[in-house]
Design a protein around this motif. Structure first.
Motif, PDB file in Angstrom:
ATOM      1  N   ARG A 128       9.892   2.104  23.718  1.00  0.00           N
ATOM      2  CA  ARG A 128       9.931   1.556  22.357  1.00  0.00           C
ATOM      3  C   ARG A 128      10.897   2.317  21.455  1.00  0.00           C
ATOM      4  N   ILE A 129      10.865   3.649  21.474  1.00  0.00           N
ATOM      5  CA  ILE A 129      11.744   4.379  20.557  1.00  0.00           C
ATOM      6  C   ILE A 129      13.199   4.294  21.015  1.00  0.00           C
ATOM      7  N   HIS A 130      13.425   4.198  22.328  1.00  0.00           N
ATOM      8  CA  HIS A 130      14.806   4.029  22.767  1.00  0.00           C
ATOM      9  C   HIS A 130      15.288   2.614  22.432  1.00  0.00           C
ATOM     10  N   ALA A 131      14.358   1.650  22.431  1.00  0.00           N
ATOM     11  CA  ALA A 131      14.721   0.306  21.976  1.00  0.00           C
ATOM     12  C   ALA A 131      15.172   0.351  20.520  1.00  0.00           C
ATOM     13  N   GLN A 173       3.453  -1.251  18.141  1.00  0.00           N
ATOM     14  CA  GLN A 173       4.814  -0.711  18.116  1.00  0.00           C
ATOM     15  C   GLN A 173       5.762  -1.562  18.961  1.00  0.00           C
ATOM     16  N   SER A 174       5.334  -1.886  20.161  1.00  0.00           N
ATOM     17  CA  SER A 174       6.211  -2.625  21.082  1.00  0.00           C
ATOM     18  C   SER A 174       6.452  -4.049  20.604  1.00  0.00           C
ATOM     19  N   LEU A 175       5.407  -4.712  20.105  1.00  0.00           N
ATOM     20  CA  LEU A 175       5.572  -6.064  19.568  1.00  0.00           C
ATOM     21  C   LEU A 175       6.574  -6.084  18.424  1.00  0.00           C
ATOM     22  N   ILE A 176       6.529  -5.069  17.592  1.00  0.00           N
ATOM     23  CA  ILE A 176       7.436  -4.998  16.440  1.00  0.00           C
ATOM     24  C   ILE A 176       8.890  -5.020  16.899  1.00  0.00           C
ATOM     25  N   TYR A 177       9.235  -4.166  17.845  1.00  0.00           N
ATOM     26  CA  TYR A 177      10.648  -4.078  18.232  1.00  0.00           C
ATOM     27  C   TYR A 177      11.064  -5.237  19.132  1.00  0.00           C
ATOM     28  N   ALA A 193       6.841 -15.805  15.880  1.00  0.00           N
ATOM     29  CA  ALA A 193       5.575 -15.787  16.619  1.00  0.00           C
ATOM     30  C   ALA A 193       5.178 -14.364  17.010  1.00  0.00           C
ATOM     31  N   LEU A 194       6.140 -13.564  17.439  1.00  0.00           N
ATOM     32  CA  LEU A 194       5.847 -12.175  17.808  1.00  0.00           C
ATOM     33  C   LEU A 194       5.428 -11.362  16.592  1.00  0.00           C
ATOM     34  N   GLY A 195       6.069 -11.606  15.454  1.00  0.00           N
ATOM     35  CA  GLY A 195       5.684 -10.903  14.232  1.00  0.00           C
ATOM     36  C   GLY A 195       4.259 -11.226  13.828  1.00  0.00           C
ATOM     37  N   ASP A 196       3.894 -12.499  13.900  1.00  0.00           N
ATOM     38  CA  ASP A 196       2.523 -12.904  13.583  1.00  0.00           C
ATOM     39  C   ASP A 196       1.531 -12.259  14.557  1.00  0.00           C
ATOM     40  N   GLU A 197       1.907 -12.224  15.824  1.00  0.00           N
ATOM     41  CA  GLU A 197       1.034 -11.616  16.834  1.00  0.00           C
ATOM     42  C   GLU A 197       0.850 -10.126  16.560  1.00  0.00           C
ATOM     43  N   ALA A 198       1.926  -9.449  16.164  1.00  0.00           N
ATOM     44  CA  ALA A 198       1.851  -8.019  15.884  1.00  0.00           C
ATOM     45  C   ALA A 198       0.902  -7.737  14.725  1.00  0.00           C
ATOM     46  N   ILE A 199       1.000  -8.525  13.655  1.00  0.00           N
ATOM     47  CA  ILE A 199       0.129  -8.309  12.501  1.00  0.00           C
ATOM     48  C   ILE A 199      -1.329  -8.602  12.864  1.00  0.00           C
ATOM     49  N   LYS A 200      -1.561  -9.675  13.593  1.00  0.00           N
ATOM     50  CA  LYS A 200      -2.925 -10.010  14.034  1.00  0.00           C
ATOM     51  C   LYS A 200      -3.498  -8.876  14.882  1.00  0.00           C
ATOM     52  N   HIS A 201      -2.688  -8.341  15.792  1.00  0.00           N
ATOM     53  CA  HIS A 201      -3.153  -7.249  16.650  1.00  0.00           C
ATOM     54  C   HIS A 201      -3.429  -6.001  15.820  1.00  0.00           C
ATOM     55  N   ALA A 202      -2.557  -5.696  14.860  1.00  0.00           N
ATOM     56  CA  ALA A 202      -2.749  -4.505  14.032  1.00  0.00           C
ATOM     57  C   ALA A 202      -4.070  -4.578  13.260  1.00  0.00           C
ATOM     58  N   ARG A 203      -4.418  -5.757  12.793  1.00  0.00           N
ATOM     59  CA  ARG A 203      -5.709  -5.901  12.088  1.00  0.00           C
ATOM     60  C   ARG A 203      -6.876  -5.632  13.040  1.00  0.00           C
ATOM     61  N   SER A 204      -6.712  -6.004  14.300  1.00  0.00           N
ATOM     62  CA  SER A 204      -7.829  -5.922  15.247  1.00  0.00           C
ATOM     63  C   SER A 204      -8.150  -4.493  15.664  1.00  0.00           C
ATOM     64  N   VAL A 205      -7.179  -3.569  15.554  1.00  0.00           N
ATOM     65  CA  VAL A 205      -7.426  -2.213  16.064  1.00  0.00           C
ATOM     66  C   VAL A 205      -8.114  -1.321  15.034  1.00  0.00           C
ATOM     67  N   ASN A 206      -8.227  -1.785  13.783  1.00  0.00           N
ATOM     68  CA  ASN A 206      -8.961  -1.049  12.749  1.00  0.00           C
ATOM     69  C   ASN A 206      -8.407   0.361  12.561  1.00  0.00           C
ATOM     70  N   HIS A 207      -7.083   0.433  12.342  1.00  0.00           N
ATOM     71  CA  HIS A 207      -6.428   1.720  12.113  1.00  0.00           C
ATOM     72  C   HIS A 207      -5.435   1.529  10.977  1.00  0.00           C
ATOM     73  N   LEU A 208      -5.637   2.249   9.882  1.00  0.00           N
ATOM     74  CA  LEU A 208      -4.906   1.962   8.653  1.00  0.00           C
ATOM     75  C   LEU A 208      -3.401   2.151   8.791  1.00  0.00           C
ATOM     76  N   ASN A 209      -2.971   3.226   9.454  1.00  0.00           N
ATOM     77  CA  ASN A 209      -1.526   3.438   9.543  1.00  0.00           C
ATOM     78  C   ASN A 209      -0.864   2.433  10.477  1.00  0.00           C
ATOM     79  N   THR A 210      -1.577   1.995  11.520  1.00  0.00           N
ATOM     80  CA  THR A 210      -1.043   0.916  12.353  1.00  0.00           C
ATOM     81  C   THR A 210      -0.837  -0.343  11.514  1.00  0.00           C
ATOM     82  N   LEU A 211      -1.810  -0.655  10.657  1.00  0.00           N
ATOM     83  CA  LEU A 211      -1.675  -1.841   9.805  1.00  0.00           C
ATOM     84  C   LEU A 211      -0.517  -1.683   8.828  1.00  0.00           C
ATOM     85  N   GLY A 212      -0.403  -0.527   8.184  1.00  0.00           N
ATOM     86  CA  GLY A 212       0.708  -0.307   7.262  1.00  0.00           C
ATOM     87  C   GLY A 212       2.051  -0.391   7.956  1.00  0.00           C
TER      88      GLY A 212
END
Length: 266
Positions: A128-131, A173-177, A193-212
Motif C-alpha cells: 500500500r505505501i509503495h503504491a 488503507q488498501s481500498l483507498i489507494y 464504488a471502491l470509495g464507497d466501499e472503503a467508507i462503509k468498511h471504515a465505519r464497520s471497524v469502529n476505529h476513529l482514526n481509520t474513519l477519519g
C-alpha cells in the motif's frame, strides 16, 4: 503510565494517551542507559506514533522526533517486530511533508523487508505505501496493481486486530489507494464504488482514526478528483465534526481547504 496509555489508545482517547506516554518517557529518562531501558523506550515511542498522527499530524515535529528516535532504537536493538510500524510512521512523515523522493526510498525498503520477513500484515502495508509512492511518481497503473494485491491478502480475523500497530485498518488503507489509482486512470465508476466501499468498511471497524483517514481520502480527496461536490461537502462536514469532537487537528486542517474550494465553486 504505560498501562494508562494503553487503555487510552484502546478507547481512541489520543490526547490522553500522548500525555500518559510523555509521563512514562520522563520517568524512563531518569534511569541509567542499558538495553532494557532502550527496549522500554522503544515500546513507548512506537506506541506514541499512532495517537500523534491524528492529533498533531503525520508531518508534525512530534512525529519527526518520535519516529526518528524509534527507528534508531529499532536498528540498534535489531528489533524486527517493531521495525515495520516504526518504518511506516517514518515513511508517512516524509510522504505528508512532500518529501516524495525520501518517502519512496523508505517505502521500497519497507516492501523489500516485508517480502523477506514472511509477515503478511507487513506485506499488505508495504504494498500500500509503495503504491502511494508510485502514485506520486505518476505510475497509477503500478499503484493499482500493488493496492489490488494488498486487498487479496487481507484476512479480517488475522488483520483487523492490527489496527493499533499501524494506525488504521489495513483493508481501508488498501481500498483507498485502489480507488485513487482507478480515478487517476479514468475508471470513474470503479473509483466511486471502491470509495464507497472503503467508507462503509471504515465505519464497520469502529476505529476513529481509520474513519477519519478514510473520510478524508475517499470522502474528500477522491470526491475532488471525481468532481463530486455534493459528496465532498457531505463527507467533509462529517470529518470536521469528527475532528472537532475528538480533537483531530490534522484531519480538520486537511479537509478545510477542500471544503472552502467547494463553496467557492458554487
Amino acid at each position: 503510565w504505560q498501562a494508562a496509555a494503553e487503555r487510552a489508545v484502546h478507547r481512541s482517547a489520543y490526547v490522553e494517551a500522548i500525555h500518559s506516554i510523555d509521563q512514562a518517557l520522563a520517568q524512563l529518562a531518569q534511569l541509567p542507559p542499558d538495553e532494557a531501558r532502550d527496549r522500554r523506550e522503544l515500546e513507548l515511542q512506537a506506541m506514541k506514533l499512532g495517537p500523534l498522527q491524528p492529533v498533531k499530524g503525520y508531518s508534525s515535529p512530534e512525529i519527526d522526533a518520535a519516529s526518528g528516535r524509534a527507528l534508531t532504537l529499532c536498528r540498534s536493538l535489531g528489533d524486527r517486530a517493531k521495525l515495520f510500524p516504526v518504518l511506516y510512521a517514518r515513511w508517512a512523515f516524509q510522504y505528508v511533508a512532500g518529501r516524495h523522493r525520501e518517502g519512496f526510498v523508505l517505502s521500497r525498503e519497507y516492501l523489500e523487508a516485508a517480502r523477506e520477513s514472511g509477515d503478511d500484515a507487513a506485506l499488505i502495508v508495504g504494498q500500500r505505501i509503495h503504491a502511494a509512492g508510485l502514485l506520486m511518481r505518476g505510475d497509477a497503473e503500478g499503484a493499482r496493481g500493488l493496492a489490488r494485491e494488498a486487498l487479496q491478502l487481507y484476512v479480517p480475523e488475522r488483520h483487523r486486530p492490527l489496527i493499533a500497530r499501524f494506525g488504521q485498518d489495513l483493508r481501508a488503507q488498501s481500498l483507498i489507494y485502489f480507488a485513487l489509482s482507478q480515478a487517476l486512470l479514468g475508471r470513474i465508476h470503479e473509483a466511486r464504488a471502491l470509495g464507497d466501499e472503503a467508507i462503509k468498511h471504515a465505519r464497520s471497524v469502529n476505529h476513529l482514526n481509520t474513519l477519519g483517514y478514510t473520510l478524508f481520502h475517499c470522502g474528500v480527496w477522491l470526491q475532488a478528483i471525481l468532481r463530486e461536490t455534493d459528496a465532498l461537502r457531505r463527507h467533509g462536514a462529517e470529518l470536521l465534526e469528527l475532528a472537532r469532537e475528538h480533537r483531530f487537528g490534522f484531519w480538520r486542517a486537511l479537509a478545510t481547504p477542500f471544503l472552502l474550494e467547494a463553496e467557492e465553486a458554487e
